[in-house]
Design an enzyme around this catalytic site. Structure first.
Site, PDB file in Angstrom:
ATOM      1  N   ILE A 143      20.881  56.004   0.904  1.00 43.21           N
ATOM      2  CA  ILE A 143      21.593  56.084  -0.372  1.00 43.21           C
ATOM      3  C   ILE A 143      21.140  54.821  -1.103  1.00 43.21           C
ATOM      4  O   ILE A 143      21.631  53.726  -0.837  1.00 43.21           O
ATOM      5  CB  ILE A 143      23.123  56.114  -0.192  1.00 43.21           C
ATOM      6  CG1 ILE A 143      23.548  57.348   0.592  1.00 43.21           C
ATOM      7  CG2 ILE A 143      23.807  56.064  -1.565  1.00 43.21           C
ATOM      8  CD1 ILE A 143      25.028  57.390   0.956  1.00 43.21           C
ATOM      9  N   PRO A 144      20.142  54.954  -1.986  1.00 44.00           N
ATOM     10  CA  PRO A 144      19.415  53.790  -2.504  1.00 44.00           C
ATOM     11  C   PRO A 144      20.149  52.995  -3.581  1.00 44.00           C
ATOM     12  O   PRO A 144      19.744  52.954  -4.749  1.00 44.00           O
ATOM     13  CB  PRO A 144      18.139  54.421  -3.044  1.00 44.00           C
ATOM     14  CG  PRO A 144      18.577  55.781  -3.491  1.00 44.00           C
ATOM     15  CD  PRO A 144      19.605  56.216  -2.486  1.00 44.00           C
ATOM     16  N   CYS A 145      21.177  52.287  -3.177  1.00 42.17           N
ATOM     17  CA  CYS A 145      21.960  51.480  -4.116  1.00 42.17           C
ATOM     18  C   CYS A 145      21.116  50.383  -4.760  1.00 42.17           C
ATOM     19  O   CYS A 145      21.450  49.902  -5.842  1.00 42.17           O
ATOM     20  CB  CYS A 145      23.198  50.913  -3.432  1.00 42.17           C
ATOM     21  SG  CYS A 145      22.882  50.055  -1.893  1.00 42.17           S
ATOM     22  N   HIS A 146      20.000  50.026  -4.127  1.00 39.28           N
ATOM     23  CA  HIS A 146      19.124  48.996  -4.704  1.00 39.28           C
ATOM     24  C   HIS A 146      18.466  49.480  -5.996  1.00 39.28           C
ATOM     25  O   HIS A 146      17.961  48.674  -6.769  1.00 39.28           O
ATOM     26  CB  HIS A 146      18.065  48.560  -3.688  1.00 39.28           C
ATOM     27  CG  HIS A 146      17.144  49.650  -3.265  1.00 39.28           C
ATOM     28  ND1 HIS A 146      17.497  50.601  -2.311  1.00 39.28           N
ATOM     29  CD2 HIS A 146      15.888  49.973  -3.673  1.00 39.28           C
ATOM     30  CE1 HIS A 146      16.491  51.440  -2.146  1.00 39.28           C
ATOM     31  NE2 HIS A 146      15.514  51.081  -2.957  1.00 39.28           N
ATOM     32  N   ARG A 147      18.502  50.781  -6.270  1.00 41.34           N
ATOM     33  CA  ARG A 147      17.899  51.336  -7.480  1.00 41.34           C
ATOM     34  C   ARG A 147      18.853  51.325  -8.675  1.00 41.34           C
ATOM     35  O   ARG A 147      18.530  51.868  -9.719  1.00 41.34           O
ATOM     36  CB  ARG A 147      17.409  52.762  -7.217  1.00 41.34           C
ATOM     37  CG  ARG A 147      16.299  52.822  -6.193  1.00 41.34           C
ATOM     38  CD  ARG A 147      15.790  54.221  -5.963  1.00 41.34           C
ATOM     39  NE  ARG A 147      14.954  54.233  -4.770  1.00 41.34           N
ATOM     40  CZ  ARG A 147      14.862  55.250  -3.934  1.00 41.34           C
ATOM     41  NH1 ARG A 147      15.533  56.378  -4.180  1.00 41.34           N
ATOM     42  NH2 ARG A 147      14.106  55.166  -2.869  1.00 41.34           N
TER      43      ARG A 147
END
Length: 185
Positions: A143-147
């Protein structure tokens, strides 16, 4: 599906950015850990579950072994959206699940702002709530929260080990415009 400590297991694995960890129940991932300061800290974080309960280390199922291979390849620069990895988000609050669904739809190399995510989950003006949900993301990278970035594309807060420098490194790996590129001056 609900995660049970009796059915859950965890494993550590090497990647190009360090030792990561994954926890699963059945064939669904419910936690992921980016590298901590050392392997012992990564192990301690992934195996700590609920108060008084730990996730034992175990041998990954075929599905989880495939997920580990996909994560390794992604972190080595073979970009993959990782959306095919099955997740168990049953223990996650509804608003957070909605935020994670929007976040998971962001392709590698692309970003959204906290406000854009808030709008997409039907919570205009809820950028701070989105940030709080992402700060509690138990499955970063998949779940790419860094994006998700600030409205001005600045990097603010990242709760994973290494903080903002880890976020920046993940965006560089994904060849996100504006991150890791040489400058003219």
């Amino acid at each position: 599906m609900s995660v049970s400590a009796r059915q859950a297991a965890a494993a550590l694995f090497d990647t190009t950015i360090g030792v990561c960890a994954i926890a699963w129940s059945g064939d669904a991932v419910f936690r992921f850990q980016l590298p901590e300061a050392d392997q012992a800290a990564t192990r301690a974080r992934i195996t700590r579950w609920r108060a008084g309960s730990e996730v034992p280390e175990g041998e990954p199922t075929a599905v989880i072994a495939e997920a580990i291979a996909g994560i390794r390849a992604h972190l080595a620069g073979e970009l993959d959206d990782l959306r095919w990895i099955p997740l168990d988000t049953s223990a996650i609050p509804e608003f957070h699940r909605a935020v994670y669904a929007v976040t998971r739809a962001i392709d590698p190399g692309h970003t959204l702002s906290y406000g854009q995510v808030a709008n997409r989950v039907g919570a205009p003006g809820g950028a701070q709530a989105v940030g709080q949900a992402l700060g509690r993301n138990p499955i970063p990278l998949v779940i790419p929260c860094h994006r998700v970035l600030a409205a001005d594309n600045a990097l603010h807060g990242f709760s994973a080990p290494g903080g903002i420098s880890t976020k920046e490194r993940l965006l560089e790996i994904e060849r996100t415009p504006g991150f890791g590129e040489p400058t003219l001056f």
